[in-house]
Design a protein around this motif. Structure first.
Motif: not given
Length: 289
Positions: A53-77
């Motif tokens: 689904t559109t929501q599920g697809l967006m949530r999958y990649w957004v959640n993953g990137a946010r986990e990495i961004a919280l660790e300080g990854n500038i590219e994910a942010r």
């Protein structure tokens, strides 16, 4: 600012879903443009949603990137910010009563919630558009964009702070130049230089506002900050208990440890940047264009 919060990202996904402009293929393209579909952005924990689904697809990649961004990854942010910009550019393309039909009311319930969530994250949601004359009525087209409310510690693509945008729109070019010099000094560990430029930024701004809004006659000599502040407060154009005392106190505090090497440090320079940025935005709201 670390990264966009869950409430903000959830609202962006909801806006994209309700706009009815995105199928799965359109979302795939959007994720590619934002550079979110990367192997290192896959979420670590088990994902329960349906990525078909559109929501599920967006949530999958957004959640993953946010986990990495919280660790300080500038590219994910950066990828999450790009995702937010693309959602805004492709959905909210009209302003006011002409908002898309899925928005609950003319003021925009979802838009208002998104604006509040972004402010909590350190971003100002601002409209950039033009008025187009039609056969029956005028309409304003454009899009909403993000501007950091704080000075960015390092340049990130095309980001410009909300304060810089406000100063540019008013034609306060010298104030803007001093402020950018201060940001450059802070970013490059030139703390004494940053402090001196911040003092000049505030002095130039209060003098310009006093001239433009309170009838202050600017002296030809330098060092007019105290006189401009006193003129605004004594003339009751900014009351003592509604920001006047704060402004006067800040002005007194930033006179010391200015452009003198060895008399300041990173923590003090960062504090001054935050205080002058916040005070400048307060003053520009108090004296609207």
């Amino acid at each position: 600012m670390t990264t966009l919060s869950n409430p903000t990202l959830g609202l962006l996904i909801e806006i994209a879903d309700q706009a009815e402009r995105f199928g799965v293929l359109e979302v795939e393209t959007l994720l590619m443009r934002a550079d979110l579909q990367r192997q290192d952005f896959r979420p670590d924990r088990y994902y329960r949603g349906n990525i078909q689904t559109t929501q599920g697809l967006m949530r999958y990649w957004v959640n993953g990137a946010r986990e990495i961004a919280l660790e300080g990854n500038i590219e994910a942010r950066r990828a999450l910010l790009a995702f937010a910009r693309l959602i805004l550019e492709k959905t909210l393309t009209t302003k006011g009563p002409q908002l898309p039909g899925w928005v609950d009311d003319p003021s925009g319930a979802l838009l208002g919630a998104l604006s509040e969530a972004l402010l909590a994250d350190g971003y100002d949601l601002r409209w950039e558009g033009v008025v187009i004359a039609g056969d029956w009525e005028e309409r304003e087209i454009g899009c909403y964009r993000l501007a950091p409310t704080d000075a960015t510690p390092a340049p990130l693509g095309l980001e410009i702070s909300a304060l810089e945008a406000d100063l540019a729109s008013r034609g306060y070019t010298t104030v803007l130049e001093h402020y950018r010099d201060a940001v450059h000094g802070l970013t490059n560990s030139k703390y004494a230089s940053a402090n001196g430029d911040l003092r000049t930024t505030l002095e130039d701004l209060v003098t310009r506002l006093a001239v433009d809004h309170t009838g202050f006659a600017r002296p030809t000599r330098a060092n007019t900050g105290s006189e401009a502040i006193n003129h605004m407060i004594n003339g009751n154009r900014i009351r003592e208990r509604d920001g006047g005392a704060m402004l006067r106190g800040l002005w007194q505090m930033i006179q010391t440890n200015g452009p003198h090497p060895g008399q300041t440090d990173a923590d003090e320079a960062r504090w001054r940047m935050q205080m002058v940025t916040a005070t400048a935005r307060f003053l520009l709201r108090h004296f609207p264009a």
